[in-house]
Design a protein around this motif. Sequence first.
Motif, PDB file in Angstrom:
ATOM      1  N   ASN A   5      10.315 -11.272  51.946  1.00 39.84           N
ATOM      2  CA  ASN A   5      11.201 -11.406  53.093  1.00 39.84           C
ATOM      3  C   ASN A   5      12.653 -11.250  52.704  1.00 39.84           C
ATOM      4  OD1 ASN A   5      10.435 -11.775  55.715  1.00 39.84           O
ATOM      5  ND2 ASN A   5       9.464 -13.746  55.256  1.00 39.84           N
ATOM      6  N   SER A   6      13.037 -11.961  51.630  1.00 46.43           N
ATOM      7  CA  SER A   6      14.423 -11.924  51.178  1.00 46.43           C
ATOM      8  C   SER A   6      14.798 -10.510  50.771  1.00 46.43           C
ATOM      9  CB  SER A   6      14.616 -12.847  49.975  1.00 46.43           C
ATOM     10  OG  SER A   6      14.164 -14.136  50.275  1.00 46.43           O
ATOM     11  N   THR A   7      13.888  -9.872  50.011  1.00 46.04           N
ATOM     12  CA  THR A   7      14.183  -8.521  49.540  1.00 46.04           C
ATOM     13  C   THR A   7      14.371  -7.570  50.713  1.00 46.04           C
ATOM     14  OG1 THR A   7      12.852  -8.975  47.580  1.00 46.04           O
ATOM     15  CG2 THR A   7      13.400  -6.684  48.001  1.00 46.04           C
ATOM     16  N   SER A   8      13.543  -7.714  51.737  1.00 45.04           N
ATOM     17  CA  SER A   8      13.669  -6.780  52.853  1.00 45.04           C
ATOM     18  C   SER A   8      14.970  -7.035  53.621  1.00 45.04           C
ATOM     19  CB  SER A   8      12.438  -6.831  53.762  1.00 45.04           C
ATOM     20  OG  SER A   8      12.563  -7.865  54.695  1.00 45.04           O
ATOM     21  N   LEU A  11      17.625  -5.357  51.471  1.00 44.18           N
ATOM     22  CA  LEU A  11      17.488  -3.909  51.595  1.00 44.18           C
ATOM     23  C   LEU A  11      18.057  -3.425  52.928  1.00 44.18           C
ATOM     24  CD1 LEU A  11      16.340  -1.157  50.656  1.00 44.18           C
ATOM     25  CD2 LEU A  11      14.173  -1.805  51.702  1.00 44.18           C
ATOM     26  N   ASP A  12      17.745  -4.163  53.979  1.00 49.90           N
ATOM     27  CA  ASP A  12      18.216  -3.813  55.312  1.00 49.90           C
ATOM     28  C   ASP A  12      19.746  -3.759  55.333  1.00 49.90           C
ATOM     29  OD1 ASP A  12      18.097  -3.430  58.111  1.00 49.90           O
ATOM     30  OD2 ASP A  12      18.553  -5.557  58.411  1.00 49.90           O
ATOM     31  N   LEU A  15      21.031  -0.761  53.200  1.00 45.55           N
ATOM     32  CA  LEU A  15      20.850   0.560  53.810  1.00 45.55           C
ATOM     33  C   LEU A  15      21.837   0.778  54.951  1.00 45.55           C
ATOM     34  CD1 LEU A  15      16.985   1.044  53.785  1.00 45.55           C
ATOM     35  CD2 LEU A  15      18.680   2.345  52.496  1.00 45.55           C
ATOM     36  N   ARG A  16      22.039  -0.266  55.759  1.00 48.50           N
ATOM     37  CA  ARG A  16      22.989  -0.131  56.864  1.00 48.50           C
ATOM     38  C   ARG A  16      24.364   0.246  56.353  1.00 48.50           C
ATOM     39  NH1 ARG A  16      21.808  -2.953  61.761  1.00 48.50           N
ATOM     40  NH2 ARG A  16      19.683  -3.735  61.719  1.00 48.50           N
ATOM     41  N   ALA A  17      24.809  -0.476  55.319  1.00 48.15           N
ATOM     42  CA  ALA A  17      26.161  -0.245  54.811  1.00 48.15           C
ATOM     43  C   ALA A  17      26.273   1.154  54.220  1.00 48.15           C
ATOM     44  CB  ALA A  17      26.506  -1.294  53.762  1.00 48.15           C
ATOM     45  N   LYS A  18      25.280   1.553  53.437  1.00 47.10           N
ATOM     46  CA  LYS A  18      25.433   2.797  52.688  1.00 47.10           C
ATOM     47  C   LYS A  18      25.168   4.022  53.555  1.00 47.10           C
ATOM     48  CE  LYS A  18      26.350   0.218  49.363  1.00 47.10           C
ATOM     49  NZ  LYS A  18      27.688   0.038  48.834  1.00 47.10           N
ATOM     50  N   LEU A  19      24.246   3.897  54.496  1.00 43.81           N
ATOM     51  CA  LEU A  19      23.955   5.077  55.306  1.00 43.81           C
ATOM     52  C   LEU A  19      25.094   5.388  56.264  1.00 43.81           C
ATOM     53  CD1 LEU A  19      20.136   4.804  55.952  1.00 43.81           C
ATOM     54  CD2 LEU A  19      21.407   6.049  54.195  1.00 43.81           C
ATOM     55  N   ARG A  20      25.935   4.389  56.512  1.00 45.41           N
ATOM     56  CA  ARG A  20      27.068   4.652  57.393  1.00 45.41           C
ATOM     57  C   ARG A  20      28.117   5.492  56.678  1.00 45.41           C
ATOM     58  NH1 ARG A  20      27.910  -0.522  59.554  1.00 45.41           N
ATOM     59  NH2 ARG A  20      26.005  -0.150  60.712  1.00 45.41           N
ATOM     60  N   THR A  21      28.187   5.357  55.352  1.00 45.60           N
ATOM     61  CA  THR A  21      29.103   6.200  54.581  1.00 45.60           C
ATOM     62  C   THR A  21      28.279   6.959  53.541  1.00 45.60           C
ATOM     63  OG1 THR A  21      29.499   4.263  53.243  1.00 45.60           O
ATOM     64  CG2 THR A  21      31.205   4.834  54.818  1.00 45.60           C
ATOM     65  N   PRO A  22      27.550   7.977  54.016  1.00 44.40           N
ATOM     66  CA  PRO A  22      26.558   8.622  53.136  1.00 44.40           C
ATOM     67  C   PRO A  22      27.155   9.635  52.169  1.00 44.40           C
ATOM     68  CG  PRO A  22      26.506   9.641  55.298  1.00 44.40           C
ATOM     69  CD  PRO A  22      27.602   8.621  55.331  1.00 44.40           C
ATOM     70  N   TRP A  23      28.485   9.795  52.144  1.00 42.32           N
ATOM     71  CA  TRP A  23      29.071  10.882  51.358  1.00 42.32           C
ATOM     72  C   TRP A  23      28.666  10.881  49.897  1.00 42.32           C
ATOM     73  CZ3 TRP A  23      29.783  14.414  54.508  1.00 42.32           C
ATOM     74  CH2 TRP A  23      30.223  14.116  55.808  1.00 42.32           C
ATOM     75  N   PRO A  24      28.649   9.742  49.236  1.00 44.93           N
ATOM     76  CA  PRO A  24      28.241   9.780  47.826  1.00 44.93           C
ATOM     77  C   PRO A  24      26.855  10.380  47.643  1.00 44.93           C
ATOM     78  CG  PRO A  24      29.163   7.639  48.369  1.00 44.93           C
ATOM     79  CD  PRO A  24      29.060   8.401  49.649  1.00 44.93           C
ATOM     80  N   ARG A 107      18.773  -4.284  46.349  1.00 41.01           N
ATOM     81  CA  ARG A 107      19.683  -3.198  45.971  1.00 41.01           C
ATOM     82  C   ARG A 107      18.941  -2.086  45.241  1.00 41.01           C
ATOM     83  NH1 ARG A 107      23.074  -7.387  46.580  1.00 41.01           N
ATOM     84  NH2 ARG A 107      25.199  -6.883  47.151  1.00 41.01           N
ATOM     85  N   VAL A 108      17.999  -2.468  44.393  1.00 38.40           N
ATOM     86  CA  VAL A 108      17.225  -1.468  43.664  1.00 38.40           C
ATOM     87  C   VAL A 108      16.391  -0.635  44.644  1.00 38.40           C
ATOM     88  CG1 VAL A 108      15.309  -1.162  42.067  1.00 38.40           C
ATOM     89  CG2 VAL A 108      17.149  -2.746  41.505  1.00 38.40           C
ATOM     90  N   LEU A 109      15.765  -1.326  45.610  1.00 39.01           N
ATOM     91  CA  LEU A 109      14.931  -0.595  46.571  1.00 39.01           C
ATOM     92  C   LEU A 109      15.753   0.382  47.400  1.00 39.01           C
ATOM     93  CD1 LEU A 109      12.292  -3.120  47.891  1.00 39.01           C
ATOM     94  CD2 LEU A 109      12.025  -1.216  46.298  1.00 39.01           C
TER      95      LEU A 109
END
Lengths: 253, 317
Positions: A5-8, A11-12, A15-24, A107-109
């Motif tokens: 549960n914690s991992t998901s 991860l959630d 993913l939200r943070a990084k997919l919003r700034t996907p440039w890297p 973070r790894v996932l």
Amino acid sequence: MTLLNSTSSVLDRELRAKLRTPWPYIEALADPLLLLILFAPLVAGLGDVPGLPSTDTVQWFVPGMLVLMTFTTSAFIGSGLQEERQAGSFERMLVTPVNRAALLLGRVLRVVTIVAVQAVVVIAATVPFGLKLHPDGILVAIVQLAVLAAALGIASLVTGLVLKNAYAFWGVIAIFYTPIIVTSGALLPMDLAPDWLFAISRINPLAHVVEAQRHLFIGDLADPSIVLGFVVALAVAAIGLAIGTRAMNRIRL
Amino acid sequence: MIHAQNLTRRFQLKNETVEAVRGIDIDIAPGEIVAFLGPNGAGKSTTLRMLTTLLPPSDGTATVAGFDVRRDPVEVRRRIGHIGQGNGSFDGLRVSEELYTQGRFYGLDRGTARARAAELLDQLDLSEQAERDVARLSGGQRRRLDIAMGLIHRPGLVFLDEPSSGLDPQSRANLLDHIRRLHRDEDVTIVLTTHYLDEADAVAERVIVIDHGTIIADGTPDQLKSKVSGDLITVTLQDPGQASAAVDVAHRIPTAHEIQPQSDGVAFRVEHGDIAMPELVRALDRAGLAMSGVQVQRPTLDDVFLNLTGRSLREED
Ligand SMILES: Nc1ncnc2c1ncn2[C@@H]1O[C@H](COP(=O)(O)OP(=O)(O)OP(=O)(O)O)[C@@H](O)[C@H]1O
Ligand SMILES: [Mg+2]
């Protein structure tokens, strides 16, 4: 709260943070394609060289590119953890009852997921360059890249955790970057290397995965290098996870 | 709610040992609202970090919300909220996302986390900013989000480390209102740190003064102030040349003490400023001294700190 549960939840958030700034990640995609366009013709032009197939250099070159892309996407995530630690958001999470290993695993996932998607995109994009698809080989190859992403990601997080400050982190990256890339054999075959350099490549986990990937991409699933590639990546992941869990339990803010 | 004994924390640096917290005892009952007041480096954050399980004590014990911080850190974490000195939210995420995730970290199910997040956004006047990237919040909004994150699981005990530092006076007042309301309406026990005297005075019912890692005073603001003997009277003269004559007058006022000559008058303390005033005006008149101004000041927490340490808190800001 269970580890799962914690991992998901982590991860959630990731993913939200990084997919919003996907440039890297888009940059990380451009890298292998540019190398394929600019560097692969040079490799093809080398002609008869030990370790290179005489034809089909694309089939030989693409697996190496995928490994380099996996490295770029996952090996620097420790710096993001450092930034969050500096800012105070890491402290805010540590004061919750969330499972602390989950803060790393989530973070790894994230990089595992992203690498898997990137791999599919790069493979699809290289078909026009003449890449031949061996479906079961490619499936195993993607799984192996995901395991490598996990291993590099956890190693990076642990480095970020232990070193605390950004200068030390990027210092370590700067020292290891070139040797890791060169001795991975992704760009030129390590068969060309003098003995001492070849010896170094044997302790580079990336080199073993590159070799495994090359066999997977020609559908040669029985080659022992494939198992070795998995073992090496899993070993790095296991060591990283052990040190990481310890570091998380002893973390001082 | 909090019971700490001989709480100690040392940091081992390369060539020195920093004694950040030197064996402090603290007892805080449910429902209290307490301020740790002290200058930079006094050991406030370190104390809070030990009480919130972020940092193991070098020595001593602490029970927080019924559990030992060393033996049952996770049980303590479930029951407390901690709003750290830094920013709890991270750029790139939206206000509602950070708040929702925090709820999930505390084990709330998806629906509850979402509902509670919405409720808190409303309470802390952040509903309009809910879908905004936290990087685009003002300092005050960002701090209110930190508080919301600390309250998501309805803790009975909340720690706030310098909740209002770096805010403009208006956002500060607004933030303190939220903290007071939390204490009054929801009966939450509150421990906050500050180096603003007026802040400790305005919100806290009890002030614990910390300096160099030890507690040097503990009581209600009034109790602490009553240790400073009397009100401060400052007289300014129209003719600064007559300052020494004003000092002589001050010496003749009953209960006057700590008489300090000023460049253009005199300052001294008396037991009751309002009673001494008429007396003072008459005496100055008799001596033929014309005042341009006079000020009576009740003791402040700064006087308390000055009295205890010989240093002013303000100078260190
Ligand atoms: N991780 C650390 N390593 C070494 N020394 C530390 C560490 N954390 C705090 N200190 C030292 O311990 C002392 C107390 O620090 P602390 O942060 O508790 O003070 P504070 O009262 O919160 O001050 P401020 O008002 O500036 O926040 C300081 O001298 C500080 O330098
Ligand atoms: Mg502090």
